[in-house]
Write a protein that holds these residues in place. Structure first.
Motif, PDB file in Angstrom:
ATOM      1  N   TYR A  50      -5.452 -24.631  -8.971  1.00  0.00           N
ATOM      2  CA  TYR A  50      -5.563 -25.934  -9.629  1.00  0.00           C
ATOM      3  C   TYR A  50      -6.595 -26.761  -8.879  1.00  0.00           C
ATOM      4  N   PHE A  51      -7.611 -27.241  -9.579  1.00  0.00           N
ATOM      5  CA  PHE A  51      -8.700 -27.983  -8.946  1.00  0.00           C
ATOM      6  C   PHE A  51      -8.747 -29.407  -9.514  1.00  0.00           C
ATOM      7  N   TYR A  52      -8.611 -30.388  -8.630  1.00  0.00           N
ATOM      8  CA  TYR A  52      -8.641 -31.803  -9.024  1.00  0.00           C
ATOM      9  C   TYR A  52     -10.094 -32.247  -9.200  1.00  0.00           C
ATOM     10  N   ASP A  53     -10.455 -32.578 -10.440  1.00  0.00           N
ATOM     11  CA  ASP A  53     -11.848 -32.938 -10.773  1.00  0.00           C
ATOM     12  C   ASP A  53     -11.847 -34.139 -11.714  1.00  0.00           C
ATOM     13  N   PRO A  54     -11.546 -35.348 -11.188  1.00  0.00           N
ATOM     14  CA  PRO A  54     -11.391 -36.523 -12.063  1.00  0.00           C
ATOM     15  C   PRO A  54     -12.673 -36.944 -12.766  1.00  0.00           C
ATOM     16  N   HIS A  55     -13.828 -36.617 -12.197  1.00  0.00           N
ATOM     17  CA  HIS A  55     -15.108 -37.038 -12.785  1.00  0.00           C
ATOM     18  C   HIS A  55     -15.853 -35.883 -13.459  1.00  0.00           C
ATOM     19  N   LYS A  56     -15.180 -34.760 -13.609  1.00  0.00           N
ATOM     20  CA  LYS A  56     -15.731 -33.596 -14.293  1.00  0.00           C
ATOM     21  C   LYS A  56     -17.099 -33.190 -13.723  1.00  0.00           C
ATOM     22  N   GLN A  57     -17.128 -33.063 -12.388  1.00  0.00           N
ATOM     23  CA  GLN A  57     -18.370 -32.726 -11.697  1.00  0.00           C
ATOM     24  C   GLN A  57     -18.499 -31.234 -11.392  1.00  0.00           C
ATOM     25  N   PHE A  58     -17.411 -30.499 -11.563  1.00  0.00           N
ATOM     26  CA  PHE A  58     -17.394 -29.126 -11.066  1.00  0.00           C
ATOM     27  C   PHE A  58     -17.249 -28.095 -12.184  1.00  0.00           C
ATOM     28  N   SER A  59     -17.801 -28.406 -13.335  1.00  0.00           N
ATOM     29  CA  SER A  59     -17.696 -27.480 -14.473  1.00  0.00           C
ATOM     30  C   SER A  59     -18.453 -26.187 -14.218  1.00  0.00           C
ATOM     31  N   TYR A  60     -19.361 -26.193 -13.222  1.00  0.00           N
ATOM     32  CA  TYR A  60     -20.106 -24.973 -12.893  1.00  0.00           C
ATOM     33  C   TYR A  60     -19.216 -23.925 -12.214  1.00  0.00           C
ATOM     34  N   LEU A  61     -18.058 -24.340 -11.741  1.00  0.00           N
ATOM     35  CA  LEU A  61     -17.139 -23.394 -11.117  1.00  0.00           C
ATOM     36  C   LEU A  61     -16.459 -22.562 -12.195  1.00  0.00           C
ATOM     37  N   ASN A  62     -16.402 -21.278 -11.963  1.00  0.00           N
ATOM     38  CA  ASN A  62     -15.889 -20.390 -13.006  1.00  0.00           C
ATOM     39  C   ASN A  62     -15.086 -19.253 -12.380  1.00  0.00           C
ATOM     40  N   ASP A  63     -13.810 -19.204 -12.748  1.00  0.00           N
ATOM     41  CA  ASP A  63     -12.950 -18.122 -12.288  1.00  0.00           C
ATOM     42  C   ASP A  63     -11.765 -18.044 -13.239  1.00  0.00           C
ATOM     43  N   PRO A  64     -11.305 -16.850 -13.602  1.00  0.00           N
ATOM     44  CA  PRO A  64     -10.187 -16.735 -14.554  1.00  0.00           C
ATOM     45  C   PRO A  64      -8.892 -17.373 -14.037  1.00  0.00           C
ATOM     46  N   LYS A  65      -8.756 -17.543 -12.741  1.00  0.00           N
ATOM     47  CA  LYS A  65      -7.545 -18.144 -12.185  1.00  0.00           C
ATOM     48  C   LYS A  65      -7.635 -19.664 -12.082  1.00  0.00           C
ATOM     49  N   LEU A  66      -8.807 -20.225 -12.385  1.00  0.00           N
ATOM     50  CA  LEU A  66      -9.080 -21.640 -12.128  1.00  0.00           C
ATOM     51  C   LEU A  66      -8.687 -22.532 -13.297  1.00  0.00           C
ATOM     52  N   GLU A  67      -7.918 -23.594 -13.000  1.00  0.00           N
ATOM     53  CA  GLU A  67      -7.561 -24.622 -13.985  1.00  0.00           C
ATOM     54  C   GLU A  67      -7.897 -25.987 -13.391  1.00  0.00           C
ATOM     55  N   PHE A  68      -8.629 -26.804 -14.154  1.00  0.00           N
ATOM     56  CA  PHE A  68      -8.976 -28.150 -13.702  1.00  0.00           C
ATOM     57  C   PHE A  68      -7.910 -29.151 -14.132  1.00  0.00           C
ATOM     58  N   PHE A  69      -7.725 -30.201 -13.336  1.00  0.00           N
ATOM     59  CA  PHE A  69      -6.888 -31.335 -13.764  1.00  0.00           C
ATOM     60  C   PHE A  69      -7.538 -32.633 -13.302  1.00  0.00           C
ATOM     61  N   GLU A  70      -7.263 -33.720 -14.025  1.00  0.00           N
ATOM     62  CA  GLU A  70      -7.961 -34.982 -13.786  1.00  0.00           C
ATOM     63  C   GLU A  70      -7.029 -36.112 -13.360  1.00  0.00           C
ATOM     64  N   ASP A  71      -5.734 -35.891 -13.412  1.00  0.00           N
ATOM     65  CA  ASP A  71      -4.762 -36.933 -13.106  1.00  0.00           C
ATOM     66  C   ASP A  71      -3.915 -36.494 -11.912  1.00  0.00           C
ATOM     67  N   LEU A  72      -3.865 -37.339 -10.871  1.00  0.00           N
ATOM     68  CA  LEU A  72      -3.117 -36.994  -9.673  1.00  0.00           C
ATOM     69  C   LEU A  72      -1.628 -36.788  -9.945  1.00  0.00           C
ATOM     70  N   SER A  73      -1.125 -37.415 -11.002  1.00  0.00           N
ATOM     71  CA  SER A  73       0.296 -37.261 -11.306  1.00  0.00           C
ATOM     72  C   SER A  73       0.658 -35.820 -11.632  1.00  0.00           C
ATOM     73  N   ASN A  74      -0.349 -35.009 -11.988  1.00  0.00           N
ATOM     74  CA  ASN A  74      -0.091 -33.594 -12.259  1.00  0.00           C
ATOM     75  C   ASN A  74       0.419 -32.862 -11.019  1.00  0.00           C
ATOM     76  N   ILE A  75       0.080 -33.380  -9.836  1.00  0.00           N
ATOM     77  CA  ILE A  75       0.507 -32.719  -8.595  1.00  0.00           C
ATOM     78  C   ILE A  75       2.025 -32.651  -8.528  1.00  0.00           C
ATOM     79  N   ALA A  76       2.681 -33.765  -8.888  1.00  0.00           N
ATOM     80  CA  ALA A  76       4.148 -33.782  -8.878  1.00  0.00           C
ATOM     81  C   ALA A  76       4.706 -32.741  -9.845  1.00  0.00           C
ATOM     82  N   LYS A  77       4.060 -32.574 -10.977  1.00  0.00           N
ATOM     83  CA  LYS A  77       4.512 -31.590 -11.964  1.00  0.00           C
ATOM     84  C   LYS A  77       4.315 -30.168 -11.448  1.00  0.00           C
ATOM     85  N   PHE A  78       3.158 -29.926 -10.813  1.00  0.00           N
ATOM     86  CA  PHE A  78       2.894 -28.593 -10.269  1.00  0.00           C
ATOM     87  C   PHE A  78       3.935 -28.230  -9.223  1.00  0.00           C
TER      88      PHE A  78
END
Length: 426
Positions: free
Chosen positions: A370-398
């Motif tokens: 899980y990669f925290y990318d609130p400003h969508k700066q890291f779209s160049y990163l690519n891996d089948p295991k990779l999921e982006f999230f933009e809200d810190l509240s997702n950490i509690a859910k994870f």
């Protein structure tokens, strides 16, 4: 001049909002604000003295003391105090592991000496003198962690603090935005020794450049994983009873230590540098005492929750600290493995290169990224295991939905560490 006020019992503040009645207010000029603008506020709160370096026309108050430069006065007074009072002065720097090494060394020396160290991350030209002025009580040994951000930082500090011992934990990609190359980082780190005409230098011997730069007049001791070091980390293993067993050599003698909790490889190496110094002083290393040493919070901190093992390593991040942690996590027989990670700051033009490397390494270690990318700066990163999230509240859910092992790491400036603390997630 400030040392006189210190020994009269005054406390020193640089933030008028935190000022208490009787404190001394130091008017420092920063990038965004100037302490001189808050003299009225400081006086209204009952400051005993105001230290300024500008001409103040509006105040004939005897509480206002003018010096040539407030920061220089802080450094001059604080360094004079410890240079005169302490018997051994130890400076610690490095790309990672500075605070951990400092806290380990404090723990190991306290049974033998009254020992002082600068608090937490108060490791700058402002934080160091402030800690000394407020908290130093004539301890025999002084340990100072020195941070590095830009060229000249350690050289500037070395003009004031004359160390008997210097420790350089490692050299890595931290602060490449300002220092451009690893070679420059190494040269700047070595400047902690600039005023050392004699004494002891302890370095990570796995970095040849540190050996090349080491001043020849100093006694040199090395630690690391390579066999030619004075302290060698040979292996370590994680036990089912939640302990770590370390196999090492100290000056060619076999050594085995067991620590409570799971320690990262980087933390073990940090400890070896401290054990070298104890052996150098011919001080006993008590196994039981050593087994109860604790790592600083938020640095590979293990939290056990039923079927979930959380590793909170969210204090800060660099490529090197990520890689070192991954090597440790690979040894852990806990599955599945999940990582919550964020940006590595201060990489400048090297950002894309090092983030790609981190994701590549993470993919070899973890089942989910899980990669925290609130400003969508890291779209160049690519891996089948990779999921982006933009809200810190997702950490509690994870955290709530995870099992096995969950590793959390990012640069402090991403806000992940603050979010975890504010929400009391652990």
């Amino acid at each position: 001049m400030l040392e006189k006020l210190k020994y009269e019992g005054y406390k020193f503040k640089i933030d008028s909002r935190k000022l208490e009645k009787g404190d001394v207010f130091l008017c420092l000029k920063g990038e965004k604000t100037d302490g001189h603008n808050y003299i009225d506020d400081a006086l209204s709160k009952g400051a005993s003295y105001i230290i300024v370096d500008k001409k103040i026309n509006d105040f004939s108050n005897k509480k206002i003391i003018k010096v040539d430069n407030v920061l220089t006065e802080m450094l001059s007074s604080s360094s004079k105090i410890i240079n005169q009072k302490s018997k051994i002065k130890i400076g610690i720097t490095g790309s990672t592991g500075k605070t951990t090494t400092k806290e380990f060394l404090l723990y190991l020396l306290l049974p033998f000496f009254k020992t002082f160290r600068n608090e937490l991350n108060m490791n700058t030209e402002i934080g160091i003198p402030l800690c000394i002025l407020n908290d130093y009580n004539d301890e025999e040994i002084v340990i100072l962690e020195e941070g590095l951000q830009k060229i000249g930082d350690l050289e500037y500090l070395s003009n004031y603090f004359n160390y008997d011992v210097a420790i350089i934990t490692n050299v890595g990609s931290s602060h490449l935005k300002y220092l451009n190359t690893i070679e420059t980082v190494a040269k700047e780190k070595m400047k902690i020794t600039n005023k050392m005409e004699k004494g002891l230098l302890i370095i990570n011997g796995d970095y040849p450049i540190l050996k090349d730069l080491a001043p020849p007049q100093l006694n040199i001791l090395t630690f690391g994983k390579n066999k030619n070091n004075n302290a060698v980390l040979e292996n370590y293993e994680y036990n089912e009873n939640f302990t770590t067993t370390v196999y090492a050599k100290l000056f060619d003698e076999d050594a085995m230590f067991t620590f409570n909790g799971y320690w990262s490889e980087g933390q073990i190496l940090d400890l070896l540098s401290c054990l070298l110094f104890l052996r150098y002083l011919d001080l006993a290393i008590e196994p039981y005492y050593l087994s109860n040493i604790k790592v600083p919070p938020d640095r590979f901190q293990i939290i056990k929750r039923n079927n979930l093992t959380i590793i909170n390593d969210s204090y800060n991040a660099s490529y090197d600290s990520f890689k070192s942690a991954f090597e440790s996590i690979k040894k852990m027989n806990i599955f599945p493995k999940t990582i919550i990670m964020g940006e590595i700051k201060e990489l400048g033009n090297y950002s894309e290169e090092y983030h790609k490397k981190v994701i590549e390494e993470a993919s070899k270690t973890f089942d989910v990224i899980y990669f925290y990318d609130p400003h969508k700066q890291f779209s160049y990163l690519n891996d089948p295991k990779l999921e982006f999230f933009e809200d810190l509240s997702n950490i509690a859910k994870f955290i709530q939905n995870s099992k096995g092992l969950l590793y959390i790491k990012a640069s402090n400036a991403t806000g992940i560490n603050n979010y975890i603390k504010e929400r009391g997630l652990f």
